[in-house]
Structures are given as C-alpha cells and as structure tokens.
Design an enzyme around this catalytic site. Sequence first.
Site, PDB file in Angstrom:
ATOM      1  CB  CYS A   1      -0.994  -0.013   1.165  1.00  0.00           C
ATOM      2  SG  CYS A   1      -0.287   0.228   2.806  1.00  0.00           S
TER       3      CYS A   1
ATOM      4  CG  ASN B   1       4.522  -1.629   5.019  1.00  0.00           C
ATOM      5  OD1 ASN B   1       5.641  -1.925   5.414  1.00  0.00           O
ATOM      6  ND2 ASN B   1       3.560  -2.521   4.956  1.00  0.00           N
TER       7      ASN B   1
ATOM      8  CB  CYS C   1      -3.451   1.855   6.807  1.00  0.00           C
ATOM      9  SG  CYS C   1      -3.194   3.374   7.743  1.00  0.00           S
ATOM     10  NE  ARG C   2      -4.550   1.385   1.449  1.00  0.00           N
ATOM     11  CZ  ARG C   2      -4.445   1.945   0.258  1.00  0.00           C
ATOM     12  NH1 ARG C   2      -5.396   1.762  -0.643  1.00  0.00           N
ATOM     13  NH2 ARG C   2      -3.403   2.681  -0.044  1.00  0.00           N
ATOM     14  CB  SER C   3       0.364  -3.375   2.839  1.00  0.00           C
ATOM     15  OG  SER C   3       1.155  -2.407   3.478  1.00  0.00           O
TER      16      SER C   3
ATOM     17  CG  ASP D   1      -4.718   5.053   2.775  1.00  0.00           C
ATOM     18  OD1 ASP D   1      -4.848   4.701   3.972  1.00  0.00           O
ATOM     19  OD2 ASP D   1      -3.687   5.596   2.334  1.00  0.00           O
TER      20      ASP D   1
END
Length: 158
Positions: free
Chosen positions: A12, A15, A17-19, A128
Amino acid sequence: MSEKKKSVLFICLGNICRSPMAEGVFLNMLKEKKLTGQWEVDSAALGSWHVGNGPDSRTMKTLEKHGLIDYKHRARTLCDEDYTKYDVIFGMDDDNMSELAERKPKKSTTRLEMLGEYDPEGERVIRDPYYDTRGDMSGFEKVYEQCVRCCKAFLDKS
C-alpha cells in the site's frame, strides 16, 4: 527434497494501514490452517514516509479487536528484489497497481494482482483509511473485512 514456499507481498502507500492489515490477516489464516511453514509473507510501502515505524495504532486496534494480538511489523519500502522474491505482489487500489507496474523491473518474475479482485462481494478497491477522522474506526474495520474475504478467497485458490 522440500517444496518451495509460496510467497506473497502486500503493498500500500505507506505500509502502516492496509498492507500490514492484509499481512496480519493472511498470516493468521495460515496459522489457523497450519500452513505457516509453506508460505513467505510480508508487506511493504510504495513511499518512504513511515519506514521503520510500526503500523498505525488504528490498524493494531482493529487487528487486536479480532483476536490478532501477536502481529508485529515495521514499515519498509518496496525494492527491486521483491519483484523476483515473491510469487504475487498485491496492490490495494488502482494507483498502487499503476505504480507497481511502472516500477516493475525487466527481470521481474512476480505476478501483480489487486487484492480486491479476490473479493467475493466484488469490492475491488481497498480504500486507504489513513486520513479518516482519528476517532473513526469504521474505515479500518472495512479494510479488515475486505482483507478477510480477499485473503480467504486467494488462499482457497492457492
């Protein structure tokens, strides 16, 4: 002779939040299915703003809420070696996918895929939640739910 491990890298923007959410979810699924030793899993960023930092506190609170209490990670950036080290590199949105394709070295052996393409509910984009209002956890909860659906579908096909 041991079989080569399968490998995935979740990407993401920063690195945090999402990933890392996807990485934590996927690692937990592997643990539950006793497949941890068969996979190499990591996450990384497209940008360097958060390198060395742990995940956003809202990411960690969401994972912990769902029982993932032993996840640890430090943000790092995507590097050229990742394009040969991992079988699949997953992006979270169309911008991630464009940048992954743009950076892809000629020697790349990885498949670039959008994690949301595995969503049985058809939500392609994993948005995000970083800029959501600080007290609002709903974006992080949605990311978690999407990651669970997508990672399960991907693992079932692997």
